[in-house]
Design a protein around this motif. Structure first.
Motif, PDB file in Angstrom:
ATOM      1  N   VAL A   8       1.018  -1.192  -0.002  1.00 52.15           N
ATOM      2  CA  VAL A   8      -0.078  -0.072  -0.213  1.00 52.15           C
ATOM      3  C   VAL A   8       0.809   1.601   0.020  1.00 52.15           C
ATOM      4  N   PRO A   9       1.858   1.403   0.794  1.00 58.32           N
ATOM      5  CA  PRO A   9       2.742   2.533   0.668  1.00 58.32           C
ATOM      6  C   PRO A   9       3.338   2.995  -0.625  1.00 58.32           C
ATOM      7  N   ALA A  10       3.576   1.843  -1.610  1.00 52.98           N
ATOM      8  CA  ALA A  10       4.138   1.831  -2.872  1.00 52.98           C
ATOM      9  C   ALA A  10       3.016   2.578  -3.677  1.00 52.98           C
ATOM     10  N   LEU A  11       1.824   2.209  -3.518  1.00 56.34           N
ATOM     11  CA  LEU A  11       0.554   2.560  -4.273  1.00 56.34           C
ATOM     12  C   LEU A  11       0.607   4.320  -3.828  1.00 56.34           C
ATOM     13  N   GLU A  12       0.629   4.602  -2.617  1.00 60.02           N
ATOM     14  CA  GLU A  12       0.314   6.058  -2.025  1.00 60.02           C
ATOM     15  C   GLU A  12       1.391   6.657  -2.622  1.00 60.02           C
ATOM     16  N   GLU A  13       2.603   6.410  -2.685  1.00 64.06           N
ATOM     17  CA  GLU A  13       3.762   7.045  -3.065  1.00 64.06           C
ATOM     18  C   GLU A  13       3.576   7.376  -4.624  1.00 64.06           C
ATOM     19  N   THR A  14       3.216   6.661  -5.417  1.00 65.92           N
ATOM     20  CA  THR A  14       2.728   6.568  -6.827  1.00 65.92           C
ATOM     21  C   THR A  14       1.911   7.601  -6.924  1.00 65.92           C
ATOM     22  N   ILE A  15       0.715   7.710  -6.159  1.00 64.13           N
ATOM     23  CA  ILE A  15      -0.453   8.698  -6.417  1.00 64.13           C
ATOM     24  C   ILE A  15       0.268   9.904  -6.071  1.00 64.13           C
ATOM     25  N   SER A  16       1.085   9.872  -5.174  1.00 63.60           N
ATOM     26  CA  SER A  16       1.499  11.419  -4.382  1.00 63.60           C
ATOM     27  C   SER A  16       2.659  12.050  -5.417  1.00 63.60           C
ATOM     28  N   ALA A  17       3.321  11.229  -6.312  1.00 60.51           N
ATOM     29  CA  ALA A  17       4.188  11.637  -7.042  1.00 60.51           C
ATOM     30  C   ALA A  17       3.385  12.248  -8.359  1.00 60.51           C
ATOM     31  N   ILE A  18       2.347  11.668  -8.784  1.00 55.53           N
ATOM     32  CA  ILE A  18       1.855  12.034  -9.819  1.00 55.53           C
ATOM     33  C   ILE A  18       0.970  13.402  -9.504  1.00 55.53           C
ATOM     34  N   LYS A  19       0.355  13.318  -8.247  1.00 53.58           N
ATOM     35  CA  LYS A  19      -0.081  14.622  -7.793  1.00 53.58           C
ATOM     36  C   LYS A  19       0.732  16.013  -7.895  1.00 53.58           C
ATOM     37  N   ALA A  20       1.983  15.704  -7.379  1.00 55.14           N
ATOM     38  CA  ALA A  20       2.932  16.590  -7.196  1.00 55.14           C
ATOM     39  C   ALA A  20       3.362  17.283  -8.512  1.00 55.14           C
ATOM     40  N   PHE A  21       3.619  16.131  -9.616  1.00 56.39           N
ATOM     41  CA  PHE A  21       3.812  16.866 -10.905  1.00 56.39           C
ATOM     42  C   PHE A  21       2.376  17.836 -11.385  1.00 56.39           C
ATOM     43  N   HIS A  22       1.236  17.229 -10.997  1.00 62.80           N
ATOM     44  CA  HIS A  22       0.294  18.071 -11.695  1.00 62.80           C
ATOM     45  C   HIS A  22       0.208  19.517 -10.850  1.00 62.80           C
ATOM     46  N   GLU A  23       0.657  19.546  -9.488  1.00 64.41           N
ATOM     47  CA  GLU A  23       0.499  20.749  -8.742  1.00 64.41           C
ATOM     48  C   GLU A  23       1.812  21.686  -9.077  1.00 64.41           C
ATOM     49  N   GLN A  24       2.732  21.270  -9.733  1.00 63.88           N
ATOM     50  CA  GLN A  24       3.891  22.269  -9.990  1.00 63.88           C
ATOM     51  C   GLN A  24       3.402  23.505 -10.846  1.00 63.88           C
ATOM     52  N   PRO A  25       4.236  24.547 -10.760  1.00 61.93           N
ATOM     53  CA  PRO A  25       3.689  25.766 -11.301  1.00 61.93           C
ATOM     54  C   PRO A  25       3.671  25.610 -12.734  1.00 61.93           C
ATOM     55  N   HIS A  26       2.942  26.236 -13.532  1.00 58.80           N
ATOM     56  CA  HIS A  26       2.680  26.175 -14.900  1.00 58.80           C
ATOM     57  C   HIS A  26       3.955  26.453 -15.726  1.00 58.80           C
ATOM     58  N   GLU A  27       5.030  27.263 -15.204  1.00 59.35           N
ATOM     59  CA  GLU A  27       6.194  27.248 -16.055  1.00 59.35           C
ATOM     60  C   GLU A  27       6.940  26.216 -15.885  1.00 59.35           C
ATOM     61  N   VAL A  28       6.828  25.147 -14.819  1.00 61.55           N
ATOM     62  CA  VAL A  28       7.539  23.976 -14.738  1.00 61.55           C
ATOM     63  C   VAL A  28       7.103  23.020 -15.594  1.00 61.55           C
ATOM     64  N   LYS A  29       5.655  22.704 -15.401  1.00 61.63           N
ATOM     65  CA  LYS A  29       5.076  21.887 -16.201  1.00 61.63           C
ATOM     66  C   LYS A  29       4.686  21.936 -17.914  1.00 61.63           C
ATOM     67  N   SER A  30       4.824  23.264 -18.024  1.00 60.41           N
ATOM     68  CA  SER A  30       4.769  23.599 -19.616  1.00 60.41           C
ATOM     69  C   SER A  30       5.900  23.047 -20.477  1.00 60.41           C
ATOM     70  N   LYS A  31       6.967  22.986 -19.988  1.00 54.99           N
ATOM     71  CA  LYS A  31       8.202  22.363 -20.769  1.00 54.99           C
ATOM     72  C   LYS A  31       7.843  20.979 -21.373  1.00 54.99           C
ATOM     73  N   TYR A  32       6.932  20.343 -20.616  1.00 55.00           N
ATOM     74  CA  TYR A  32       6.622  18.904 -20.995  1.00 55.00           C
ATOM     75  C   TYR A  32       5.294  18.877 -21.968  1.00 55.00           C
ATOM     76  N   TYR A  33       4.680  20.011 -22.099  1.00 51.91           N
ATOM     77  CA  TYR A  33       3.448  20.190 -22.837  1.00 51.91           C
ATOM     78  C   TYR A  33       3.609  19.974 -24.214  1.00 51.91           C
ATOM     79  N   LYS A  34       2.957  18.892 -24.830  1.00 47.92           N
ATOM     80  CA  LYS A  34       3.009  18.864 -26.505  1.00 47.92           C
ATOM     81  C   LYS A  34       2.233  17.997 -26.739  1.00 47.92           C
ATOM     82  N   ARG A  35       2.049  17.593 -28.175  1.00 49.81           N
ATOM     83  CA  ARG A  35       1.303  16.810 -28.582  1.00 49.81           C
ATOM     84  C   ARG A  35       1.941  15.786 -29.656  1.00 49.81           C
TER      85      ARG A  35
END
Length: 402
Positions: free
Chosen positions: A137-164
């Motif tokens: 269970v801790p590994a599941l929670e760590e995975t969820i927390s990590a993805i949540k942390a990515f999406h909560e980053q400032p726009h200028e940090v996330k935007s460099k990965y934004y593409k199609r």
């Protein structure tokens, strides 16, 4: 807003009454004329949908950015048609998808019972949850927390990965089918194609890099166990699906469904079936996932330590219809906390467009003839990427009419 949308779609249906359409054909993302005529309607009303789509996309802000900005109404291109919105409230509270305990999966005394449980779930529901699958269970929670942390980053940090750039590497975007669907959905996604050609590790965002790599390994182990059980449920050897490379093409997707100020006008993800072999989903405690069972939509409530497994269209085809892919969707999030879901899609690894795929010969007989024709991987991929998310369109295309 609701009345205005109804008027727009009534006009769309009027435009669709012409000799180029079959009787009773509905305006949806699979109809190549639908977007054309909707564009004409938008132009007549002074609304430039494509312009707004591009502005949103090029801002790289995503729906998380819109939500965080404090907007009280959603952009028009997120609004779904009345026939979709009217169905959102219909859900069953009396049923739930099967829960299967894998703790004794390697026990000779108990394995056959688990095979039967998996077969029953894949045949009647197309969805089930597994517990005691070997991932702490801790590994599941760590995975969820990590993805949540990515999406909560400032726009200028996330935007460099934004593409199609679908199908390879690492991509962050809002709605992978933004330009193909007839209405956008309220979610953002971080995607990484882990196999057959894995991304460079340094290309995965640092905030979730270790967790994405670890999850790919852990989820693959669970998927291969489940595929063994599914294979045995069809009367074949446990290793048949692995031999056919059914876990050798994998995509990791970390979805974020932030708070939506008008959840009654849009959806988190539209109703669809998954195109691949199987899907494994890990979700946090914020609800929203629903599965179609019979004529009802059933809420899929998170189970502590549970992983959700569902059958994809490809598995329905190769099982000759024994296993069923089913529609599922995510409602727009009305909670202040973001819904996080982590999805691993498993598909056939040998992507040779000249090879043919179809029902496995071992499952066919004079009494059980093929219900689907063979198809090429090129046909399969073109069907997926030519439109927005939908349900069983590939299956409909290749069904043999008796």
């Amino acid at each position: 807003m609701g009345a205005a949308v109804a008027i727009i779609y009534d006009k769309a249906k009027h435009y669709l009454r012409n000799p180029y359409f079959q009787p009773n054909q509905q305006p949806d993302a699979r109809n190549p004329y639908f977007l054309k005529h909707m564009a004409a309607i938008d132009a007549a009303s002074g609304y430039d949908r494509m312009k707004e789509l591009k502005e949103f996309d090029e801002s790289k802000i995503g729906v998380k950015g819109l939500s965080d900005s404090g907007i009280t109404s959603i952009p028009r291109f997120f609004v779904h048609p009345p026939e979709t919105l009217s169905d959102l409230k219909s859900s069953s509270t009396c049923a739930s998808i099967p829960i299967i305990d894998l703790s004794a999966v390697n026990s000779a005394a108990h394995r056959q019972k688990i095979v039967e449980q998996v077969k029953e779930a894949a045949t009647t529901w197309g969805f089930f949850q597994v517990i005691n699958h070997g991932i702490p269970v801790p590994a599941l929670e760590e995975t969820i927390s990590a993805i949540k942390a990515f999406h909560e980053q400032p726009h200028e940090v996330k935007s460099k990965y934004y593409k199609r750039d679908e199908g390879q590497g690492v991509m962050y975007a809002s709605n992978n089918d933004l330009y193909r669907a007839n209405a956008a959905a309220w979610h953002d996604s971080l995607q990484a194609w882990m196999a057959p050609t894995p991304p460079k590790v340094e290309d995965i965002p640092e905030v979730c890099r270790n967790e994405v790599v670890a999850w790919d390994k852990s989820a693959t182990e669970v998927a291969e166990t489940v595929m063994e059980l599914l294979s045995q449920g069809l009367g074949m050897e446990a290793g048949k699906f692995k031999e056919l490379m059914f876990s050798d093409a994998r995509a990791f997707v970390g979805h974020c469904y932030p708070y939506c100020p008008q959840p009654d006008l849009t959806v988190g993800i539209t109703s669809h079936t998954d195109p691949g072999v199987v899907t494994i989903l890990l979700q946090n405690h914020v609800p929203g996932l629903q599965v179609k069972h019979g004529d009802e939509w059933v809420n899929v409530n998170p189970v502590l330590g549970g992983l959700i497994i569902n059958v994809g269209d490809f598995l329905q085809i190769i099982s000759n219809g024994e296993y069923k892919s089913v529609q599922h969707r995510v409602l727009a999030n009305s909670y202040n906390e973001a819904r996080i879901s982590i999805v691993m899609f498993f598909n056939v690894g040998k992507l040779n467009e000249n090879d043919y795929y179809g029902p496995l010969p071992e499952l066919l007989s004079p009494e059980k003839p093929a219900v689907y024709r063979n198809f090429t991987m090129q046909e399969y991929l073109e069907n997926f990427y030519c439109k927005g998310l939908d349900s069983k369109s590939m299956i409909e295309k290749i069904t043999i009419q008796n």
